[in-house]
Design a protein around this motif. Structure first.
Motif, PDB file in Angstrom:
ATOM      1  N   GLU A   1      27.655  -5.872 -72.129  1.00 61.22           N
ATOM      2  CA  GLU A   1      27.788  -7.323 -72.264  1.00 61.22           C
ATOM      3  C   GLU A   1      28.578  -7.687 -73.519  1.00 61.22           C
ATOM      4  N   TYR A   2      28.292  -6.973 -74.591  1.00 62.36           N
ATOM      5  CA  TYR A   2      29.001  -7.219 -75.862  1.00 62.36           C
ATOM      6  C   TYR A   2      30.497  -6.935 -75.703  1.00 62.36           C
ATOM      7  N   LEU A   3      30.809  -5.799 -75.082  1.00 66.31           N
ATOM      8  CA  LEU A   3      32.210  -5.429 -74.902  1.00 66.31           C
ATOM      9  C   LEU A   3      32.919  -6.384 -73.949  1.00 66.31           C
ATOM     10  N   GLU A   4      32.230  -6.783 -72.896  1.00 69.39           N
ATOM     11  CA  GLU A   4      32.825  -7.724 -71.953  1.00 69.39           C
ATOM     12  C   GLU A   4      33.178  -9.034 -72.647  1.00 69.39           C
ATOM     13  N   GLU A   5      32.327  -9.463 -73.548  1.00 70.17           N
ATOM     14  CA  GLU A   5      32.572 -10.695 -74.283  1.00 70.17           C
ATOM     15  C   GLU A   5      33.787 -10.570 -75.192  1.00 70.17           C
ATOM     16  N   LYS A   6      33.952  -9.382 -75.792  1.00 75.56           N
ATOM     17  CA  LYS A   6      35.052  -9.157 -76.723  1.00 75.56           C
ATOM     18  C   LYS A   6      36.405  -9.098 -76.028  1.00 75.56           C
ATOM     19  N   ILE A   7      36.416  -8.565 -74.818  1.00 79.33           N
ATOM     20  CA  ILE A   7      37.710  -8.300 -74.182  1.00 79.33           C
ATOM     21  C   ILE A   7      38.045  -9.262 -73.041  1.00 79.33           C
ATOM     22  N   LYS A   8      37.149 -10.214 -72.760  1.00 84.72           N
ATOM     23  CA  LYS A   8      37.419 -11.116 -71.639  1.00 84.72           C
ATOM     24  C   LYS A   8      38.683 -11.938 -71.902  1.00 84.72           C
ATOM     25  N   ASP A   9      39.411 -12.196 -70.843  1.00 81.50           N
ATOM     26  CA  ASP A   9      40.650 -12.977 -70.892  1.00 81.50           C
ATOM     27  C   ASP A   9      41.722 -12.344 -71.773  1.00 81.50           C
ATOM     28  N   THR A  10      41.609 -11.031 -71.990  1.00 75.18           N
ATOM     29  CA  THR A  10      42.606 -10.329 -72.805  1.00 75.18           C
ATOM     30  C   THR A  10      43.313  -9.288 -71.948  1.00 75.18           C
ATOM     31  N   LYS A  11      44.626  -9.378 -71.877  1.00 72.43           N
ATOM     32  CA  LYS A  11      45.401  -8.418 -71.096  1.00 72.43           C
ATOM     33  C   LYS A  11      45.639  -7.124 -71.862  1.00 72.43           C
ATOM     34  N   ASN A  12      45.803  -7.253 -73.170  1.00 74.51           N
ATOM     35  CA  ASN A  12      46.160  -6.094 -73.988  1.00 74.51           C
ATOM     36  C   ASN A  12      45.010  -5.703 -74.905  1.00 74.51           C
ATOM     37  N   ILE A  13      44.490  -4.521 -74.664  1.00 76.25           N
ATOM     38  CA  ILE A  13      43.410  -3.983 -75.499  1.00 76.25           C
ATOM     39  C   ILE A  13      43.912  -2.693 -76.129  1.00 76.25           C
TER      40      ILE A  13
END
Length: 307
Positions: A241-253
């Protein structure tokens, strides 16, 4: 009449011999004086014996002295440097040097005990991390019974590297004030060489503002803070859940790392979220500072170009 003529000719001949002898004597005297002056100048020239702990420091010191003094390094790699066990012979050897230069900040964890036993009547001792604001380790790093608190890779911040190089320059000037301007010029030239890399490094933070940046190593802290990149540190205990929150709506990680072991530890996460990786160099025995900067900047810029 003939007698007077003979006397006149004889006087002229003697006069020519006198002038010739005088000219030769003056030439010999001039050559002798020139040799004496050269010997005096040579004898007044300071020839320093400088010992540094590692090759990274060797490159830094050579940037200041070039070939003017004799510079040696003690260790070929970081493992040797960290786990060094000194002897009486090594103490005697260092005490005979003119300068002993070390990194500080815990990179040589044995240094305090070593310096306590070192005869400092001749050798000047220089900690190049003096005056630098050090970051603390979040993880526990131990050496024998000591817990090392400071993160030693301060040079990843270019401003810190300048302070360290300044400390080297000042220590050599103190030992050899006659050539102060020479060392000052070499120092200034190195700062000018850094200007372009400084500009590129500071631009990187802004260029990554729409990226999700991840890392897990304390060793990268100085570089990350200097670049002003917005980065999330992974501790290994993050929930989905924490990681999903950090990377949501982000194309480039992007995952930043220096130790290949970190790729293995985070392999599952990297695959799951299709994370791009950027390898950075923290410390490399056979690379000078400029080449480490080039490597890191080029790798970061490559991700931007390929995104």
């Amino acid at each position: 009449m003939k007698k007077s003529l003979y006397i006149l000719v004889l006087c002229l001949v003697l006069s020519c011999f006198t002038m010739l002898f005088s000219a030769c004597a003056n030439k010999d005297n001039n050559e002798t004086m020139e040799k004496v002056n050269m010997d005096i100048k040579k004898n007044n020239e300071v020839n320093l014996n400088i010992m540094v702990t590692d090759k990274f420091l060797y490159f830094m010191t050579k940037n200041i002295v070039n070939d003017k003094h004799f510079v040696q390094y003690m260790f070929k790699n970081k493992e040797e440097e960290f786990n060094y066990i000194y002897s009486e012979d090594s103490l005697n050897n260092i005490s005979k040097q003119d300068l002993f230069i070390y990194n500080g900040a815990g990179l040589e964890p044995w240094i305090n005990e070593f310096l306590d036993k070192l005869n400092k009547s001749k050798v000047g001792v220089i900690n190049i991390s003096r005056g630098i604001n050090l970051l603390s380790y979040n993880k526990q790093v131990k050496y024998k019974n000591l817990v090392l608190k400071n993160n030693p890779y301060y040079w990843l911040n270019i401003d810190n590297y300048k302070i360290a190089l300044l400390n080297i320059k000042n220590s050599i000037q103190d030992k050899d004030p006659r050539n102060r301007d020479y060392y000052e010029k070499n120092f200034s030239n190195k700062l000018k060489e850094l200007e372009g890399y400084e500009k590129r490094f500071k631009e990187i933070g802004n260029k990554f503002k729409n990226y999700t940046m991840l890392y897990s190593e304390d060793d990268l802290e100085y570089l990350i803070r200097y670049s002003n990149m917005k980065v999330t540190k992974l501790t290994g205990g993050e929930s989905d859940e924490y990681l999903e929150e950090k990377i949501k709506d982000t194309k480039n990680i992007v995952f930043l790392y220096s130790n290949d072991e970190e790729l293995k530890k985070n392999e599952e996460l990297l695959k799951k979220y299709n994370v791009k990786t950027v390898k950075l160099i923290v410390y490399q025995e056979n690379m000078d500072y400029i080449n480490i900067l080039k490597y890191n900047i080029n790798n970061l810029e490559a991700i931007l170009k390929n995104s």
